[in-house]
Design an enzyme around this catalytic site. Structure first.
Site, PDB file in Angstrom:
ATOM      1  N   ARG A 165      33.938  33.942   3.796  1.00 46.73           N
ATOM      2  CA  ARG A 165      33.024  32.782   3.761  1.00 46.73           C
ATOM      3  C   ARG A 165      32.140  32.822   2.507  1.00 46.73           C
ATOM      4  NH1 ARG A 165      36.091  31.815   7.293  1.00 46.73           N
ATOM      5  NH2 ARG A 165      35.662  30.894   9.335  1.00 46.73           N
ATOM      6  N   SER A 239      30.947  26.865  13.046  1.00 46.80           N
ATOM      7  CA  SER A 239      30.140  28.081  13.233  1.00 46.80           C
ATOM      8  C   SER A 239      28.829  27.936  12.472  1.00 46.80           C
ATOM      9  CB  SER A 239      30.868  29.312  12.689  1.00 46.80           C
ATOM     10  OG  SER A 239      32.107  29.490  13.331  1.00 46.80           O
ATOM     11  N   GLU A 334      25.828  30.033   8.156  1.00 47.65           N
ATOM     12  CA  GLU A 334      27.040  29.656   7.414  1.00 47.65           C
ATOM     13  C   GLU A 334      26.887  28.341   6.648  1.00 47.65           C
ATOM     14  OE1 GLU A 334      31.387  29.820   8.871  1.00 47.65           O
ATOM     15  OE2 GLU A 334      31.021  27.717   8.418  1.00 47.65           O
TER      16      GLU A 334
HETATM   17  P1  FAD Z   1      30.706  19.617   2.684  1.00 44.09           P
HETATM   18  O1  FAD Z   1      30.093  19.965   3.982  1.00 44.09           O
HETATM   19  O2  FAD Z   1      30.616  18.215   2.244  1.00 44.09           O
HETATM   20  O3  FAD Z   1      30.087  20.555   1.556  1.00 44.09           O
HETATM   21  C1  FAD Z   1      29.898  21.926   1.763  1.00 44.09           C
HETATM   22  C2  FAD Z   1      29.368  22.526   0.454  1.00 44.09           C
HETATM   23  O4  FAD Z   1      30.385  22.436  -0.546  1.00 44.09           O
HETATM   24  C3  FAD Z   1      28.182  21.750  -0.102  1.00 44.09           C
HETATM   25  O5  FAD Z   1      27.289  22.689  -0.681  1.00 44.09           O
HETATM   26  C4  FAD Z   1      28.787  20.848  -1.173  1.00 44.09           C
HETATM   27  O6  FAD Z   1      27.887  20.565  -2.224  1.00 44.09           O
HETATM   28  C5  FAD Z   1      29.933  21.691  -1.677  1.00 44.09           C
HETATM   29  N1  FAD Z   1      31.074  20.865  -2.142  1.00 44.09           N
HETATM   30  C6  FAD Z   1      31.840  20.055  -1.377  1.00 44.09           C
HETATM   31  N2  FAD Z   1      32.809  19.513  -2.114  1.00 44.09           N
HETATM   32  C7  FAD Z   1      32.631  19.973  -3.375  1.00 44.09           C
HETATM   33  C8  FAD Z   1      33.318  19.756  -4.614  1.00 44.09           C
HETATM   34  N3  FAD Z   1      34.384  18.959  -4.721  1.00 44.09           N
HETATM   35  N4  FAD Z   1      32.871  20.401  -5.718  1.00 44.09           N
HETATM   36  C9  FAD Z   1      31.777  21.213  -5.653  1.00 44.09           C
HETATM   37  N5  FAD Z   1      31.097  21.444  -4.502  1.00 44.09           N
HETATM   38  C10 FAD Z   1      31.525  20.833  -3.383  1.00 44.09           C
HETATM   39  N6  FAD Z   1      35.192  26.433   8.147  1.00 44.09           N
HETATM   40  C11 FAD Z   1      36.075  27.452   8.056  1.00 44.09           C
HETATM   41  O7  FAD Z   1      36.135  28.148   7.045  1.00 44.09           O
HETATM   42  N7  FAD Z   1      36.920  27.737   9.094  1.00 44.09           N
HETATM   43  C12 FAD Z   1      36.938  27.013  10.228  1.00 44.09           C
HETATM   44  O8  FAD Z   1      37.716  27.289  11.124  1.00 44.09           O
HETATM   45  C13 FAD Z   1      36.028  25.923  10.337  1.00 44.09           C
HETATM   46  N8  FAD Z   1      35.989  25.189  11.473  1.00 44.09           N
HETATM   47  C14 FAD Z   1      35.108  24.159  11.569  1.00 44.09           C
HETATM   48  C15 FAD Z   1      35.098  23.398  12.746  1.00 44.09           C
HETATM   49  C16 FAD Z   1      34.233  22.331  12.878  1.00 44.09           C
HETATM   50  C17 FAD Z   1      34.249  21.521  14.157  1.00 44.09           C
HETATM   51  C18 FAD Z   1      33.354  21.993  11.813  1.00 44.09           C
HETATM   52  C19 FAD Z   1      32.442  20.820  11.941  1.00 44.09           C
HETATM   53  C20 FAD Z   1      33.348  22.752  10.643  1.00 44.09           C
HETATM   54  C21 FAD Z   1      34.220  23.852  10.521  1.00 44.09           C
HETATM   55  N9  FAD Z   1      34.258  24.639   9.361  1.00 44.09           N
HETATM   56  C22 FAD Z   1      35.163  25.666   9.251  1.00 44.09           C
HETATM   57  C23 FAD Z   1      33.317  24.386   8.252  1.00 44.09           C
HETATM   58  C24 FAD Z   1      33.819  23.291   7.274  1.00 44.09           C
HETATM   59  O9  FAD Z   1      34.828  22.530   7.852  1.00 44.09           O
HETATM   60  C25 FAD Z   1      34.318  23.895   5.975  1.00 44.09           C
HETATM   61  O10 FAD Z   1      33.308  24.651   5.347  1.00 44.09           O
HETATM   62  C26 FAD Z   1      34.800  22.819   4.980  1.00 44.09           C
HETATM   63  O11 FAD Z   1      35.436  23.413   3.879  1.00 44.09           O
HETATM   64  C27 FAD Z   1      33.659  21.933   4.489  1.00 44.09           C
HETATM   65  O12 FAD Z   1      34.248  20.853   3.805  1.00 44.09           O
HETATM   66  P2  FAD Z   1      33.443  19.531   3.506  1.00 44.09           P
HETATM   67  O13 FAD Z   1      34.307  18.688   2.614  1.00 44.09           O
HETATM   68  O14 FAD Z   1      32.996  18.908   4.760  1.00 44.09           O
HETATM   69  O15 FAD Z   1      32.224  20.105   2.675  1.00 44.09           O
HETATM   70  N1  EPU Z   2      33.155  34.907  21.814  1.00 44.96           N
HETATM   71  C1  EPU Z   2      32.373  35.079  22.922  1.00 44.96           C
HETATM   72  N2  EPU Z   2      31.535  34.068  23.280  1.00 44.96           N
HETATM   73  C2  EPU Z   2      31.443  32.920  22.567  1.00 44.96           C
HETATM   74  C3  EPU Z   2      32.236  32.749  21.428  1.00 44.96           C
HETATM   75  C4  EPU Z   2      33.097  33.771  21.054  1.00 44.96           C
HETATM   76  O1  EPU Z   2      32.425  36.113  23.582  1.00 44.96           O
HETATM   77  O2  EPU Z   2      30.663  32.058  22.965  1.00 44.96           O
HETATM   78  C5  EPU Z   2      34.132  35.947  21.463  1.00 44.96           C
HETATM   79  C6  EPU Z   2      35.562  35.446  21.775  1.00 44.96           C
HETATM   80  O3  EPU Z   2      35.907  35.691  23.098  1.00 44.96           O
HETATM   81  C7  EPU Z   2      36.398  36.228  20.803  1.00 44.96           C
HETATM   82  C8  EPU Z   2      35.460  36.432  19.616  1.00 44.96           C
HETATM   83  O4  EPU Z   2      34.134  36.177  20.076  1.00 44.96           O
HETATM   84  O5  EPU Z   2      36.722  37.485  21.340  1.00 44.96           O
HETATM   85  C9  EPU Z   2      35.779  35.528  18.436  1.00 44.96           C
HETATM   86  O6  EPU Z   2      35.733  34.173  18.848  1.00 44.96           O
HETATM   87  P1  EPU Z   2      36.647  33.057  18.151  1.00 44.96           P
HETATM   88  O7  EPU Z   2      38.083  33.476  18.156  1.00 44.96           O
HETATM   89  O8  EPU Z   2      36.322  31.761  18.791  1.00 44.96           O
HETATM   90  O9  EPU Z   2      36.219  33.064  16.647  1.00 44.96           O
HETATM   91  P2  EPU Z   2      34.809  33.199  15.901  1.00 44.96           P
HETATM   92  O10 EPU Z   2      34.726  34.562  15.316  1.00 44.96           O
HETATM   93  O11 EPU Z   2      33.709  32.763  16.789  1.00 44.96           O
HETATM   94  C10 EPU Z   2      35.713  32.512  13.580  1.00 44.96           C
HETATM   95  C11 EPU Z   2      35.315  31.559  12.492  1.00 44.96           C
HETATM   96  C12 EPU Z   2      35.771  30.157  12.830  1.00 44.96           C
HETATM   97  C13 EPU Z   2      37.280  30.172  12.947  1.00 44.96           C
HETATM   98  C14 EPU Z   2      37.695  31.158  14.046  1.00 44.96           C
HETATM   99  C15 EPU Z   2      39.196  31.349  14.110  1.00 44.96           C
HETATM  100  C16 EPU Z   2      33.348  32.461  11.432  1.00 44.96           C
HETATM  101  C17 EPU Z   2      31.881  32.375  11.275  1.00 44.96           C
HETATM  102  N3  EPU Z   2      33.877  31.594  12.300  1.00 44.96           N
HETATM  103  O12 EPU Z   2      34.996  32.127  14.750  1.00 44.96           O
HETATM  104  O13 EPU Z   2      35.418  29.312  11.752  1.00 44.96           O
HETATM  105  O14 EPU Z   2      37.781  28.891  13.272  1.00 44.96           O
HETATM  106  O15 EPU Z   2      37.120  32.460  13.759  1.00 44.96           O
HETATM  107  O16 EPU Z   2      39.591  32.092  13.003  1.00 44.96           O
HETATM  108  O17 EPU Z   2      33.997  33.274  10.776  1.00 44.96           O
HETATM  109  C18 EPU Z   2      33.632  27.982  10.904  1.00 44.96           C
HETATM  110  O18 EPU Z   2      33.582  28.766   9.957  1.00 44.96           O
HETATM  111  O19 EPU Z   2      32.902  26.967  10.976  1.00 44.96           O
HETATM  112  C19 EPU Z   2      34.582  28.232  11.991  1.00 44.96           C
HETATM  113  C20 EPU Z   2      34.660  27.476  13.085  1.00 44.96           C
END
Ligand code: FAD
Ligand code: EPU
Length: 339
Positions: A165, A239, A334
């Site tokens: 991240r 997250s 995050e």
């Molecule tokens: P924004 O939120 O619009 O921007 C984020 C940052 O990046 C800002 O600082 C912005 O200025 C900068 N930025 C954006 N675009 C550019 C560009 N073209 N050039 C320079 N800077 C830029 N993240 C994960 O890693 N793994 C996950 O599994 C994951 N699951 C998610 C689930 C949900 C339901 C949600 C809501 C979010 C999740 N995220 C996850 C976080 C998010 O989706 C990612 O960080 C994604 O890459 C953000 O993209 P965005 O276009 O929305 O960026």
């Molecule tokens: N867990 C709990 N309670 C909760 C949530 C999670 O006990 O309320 C436990 C789960 O049971 C599991 C462990 O925590 O054993 C990990 O949970 P999960 O697999 O849901 O993943 P996470 O570590 O919570 C991370 C990323 C997610 C990504 C998933 C899958 C970060 C900060 N978050 O979540 O990314 O989708 O793994 O790879 O690294 C994001 O960055 O926004 C994001 C959603």
């Protein structure tokens, strides 16, 4: 053509649905319009904020200066050497639609990263990752414009200094570049990554006759939908905290006290803890107050039900304090907070 608007509501441009406004706002769908916008803002001495899908930002107040909404399109195969493919993607492409398009084309490697909200141009900022794969493992290079000089440049994976991240764009490169395209290293030969526990478990339950990238994508989407709220229904930013990485001695002490603690040993000898487990165990899951709360299915996800950014951060702070006092572990936010 550059079209600058004033006092634009950003509520539909951020997935937490926070009610901030941009002093000036424009949508850019070509490199040329982007350059025009950057020069327009520079001439007026305005601050520049780049917005992708707004899925990883917390907007506390109105944003002064120019907000640039990224919309540069394009997905194309750059070259192929044997099984190896280089696919160039415009920064304004929706990430999940990109994943689906690559699967349809037979370009494999993004399946574990299905259903991550946001746009391709933001993917390098925090080195998106999910279900055992990070962007850095599929990354070849990116093109960007350096904001102060408006010069175009290309950056390699080494230049981007990817971590968990994390990247150069969160440190020295913060607010210095607009990413305009990302080139990915994909393959015409599937290589499946099935190690992530929740993915493994879902596959065991399905017991499929054949494992394919399309099936992995489908299962990842299913697992994600079972715990992560859809921002269109319940505003959130995924997250809210990173998973903390701690020394193995501290992990040993914690696990002796909490045998069901979830931790993943890292190559460098450190251990990454599941912050969701810590927040859940500290008793926060499902807590809702002042219009903000902690999601019922995933304690790492804070949700907005009509509150505001300050209330979200106050809740996040209280959660961090309680995790620190109970487990001695510091949580780091995050999403990017815009004060
Ligand atoms: P924004 O939120 O619009 O921007 C984020 C940052 O990046 C800002 O600082 C912005 O200025 C900068 N930025 C954006 N675009 C550019 C560009 N073209 N050039 C320079 N800077 C830029 N993240 C994960 O890693 N793994 C996950 O599994 C994951 N699951 C998610 C689930 C949900 C339901 C949600 C809501 C979010 C999740 N995220 C996850 C976080 C998010 O989706 C990612 O960080 C994604 O890459 C953000 O993209 P965005 O276009 O929305 O960026
Ligand atoms: N867990 C709990 N309670 C909760 C949530 C999670 O006990 O309320 C436990 C789960 O049971 C599991 C462990 O925590 O054993 C990990 O949970 P999960 O697999 O849901 O993943 P996470 O570590 O919570 C991370 C990323 C997610 C990504 C998933 C899958 C970060 C900060 N978050 O979540 O990314 O989708 O793994 O790879 O690294 C994001 O960055 O926004 C994001 C959603």
């Amino acid at each position: 053509m550059l079209d600058i608007q004033t006092a634009v509501s950003l509520q539909t441009f951020n997935t937490l649905a926070l009610p901030a406004r941009a002093e000036f706002f424009c949508r850019v769908d070509t490199d040329e319009t982007l350059l025009e916008a950057l020069r327009w803002a520079r001439d007026k001495g305005l601050r520049i904020t780049v917005l992708g899908g707004g899925s990883n930002v917390v907007l506390l107040n109105d944003i002064p200066g120019l907000v640039i909404s990224m919309a540069i399109p394009g997905i194309g195969l750059q070259h192929q050497i044997g099984d190896q493919l280089a696919v160039r993607v415009g920064a304004g492409e929706n990430w999940h639609l990109l994943v689906q398009r690559t699967l349809a084309e037979g370009w494999y490697g993004l399946e574990n990263l299905s259903l991550i909200p946001g746009l391709a141009g933001a993917a390098p900022i925090q080195n998106i990752g999910a279900y055992g794969v990070e962007l850095s493992e599929r990354f070849l290079s990116l093109e960007a414009i350096h904001i102060p000089s408006t010069e175009r440049l290309s950056m390699s994976a080494d230049d981007c200094r990817f971590g968990y991240r994390d990247s150069f764009f969160k440190h020295a490169g913060r607010d210095q570049y607009v990413i305009t395209s990302v080139t990915l290293s994909l393959s015409s030969k599937p290589q499946l990554h099935l190690d992530y526990p929740a993915l493994q478990q879902a596959l065991v339950e399905r017991n499929p006759t054949e494992l394919t990238p399309a099936l992995i994508s489908e299962v990842v989407c299913e697992v994600r939908r079972s715990k992560l709220p859809d921002p269109a229904v319940l505003p959130n930013a995924g997250s809210f905290f990173k998973n903390p990485v701690i020394a193995k001695e501290q992990y040993a002490r914690l696990i002796s006290q909490y045998p069901d603690l979830v931790g993943y040993p890292q190559a460098d000898g450190l251990v990454k803890l599941a912050a969701g487990w810590l927040v859940d165990r500290a008793g926060w899951k499902g807590v809702m107050r002042d219009g903000v709360g902690v999601h019922q299915q995933q304690a790492l996800v804070l949700v907005n039900r009509g509150g505001d950014g300050a209330k979200l951060l106050a809740l996040a702070d209280e959660i961090s304090q309680s995790v620190l006092s109970q487990f001695g572990v510091t949580l780091e936010l995050e999403p990017r907070v815009y004060p």
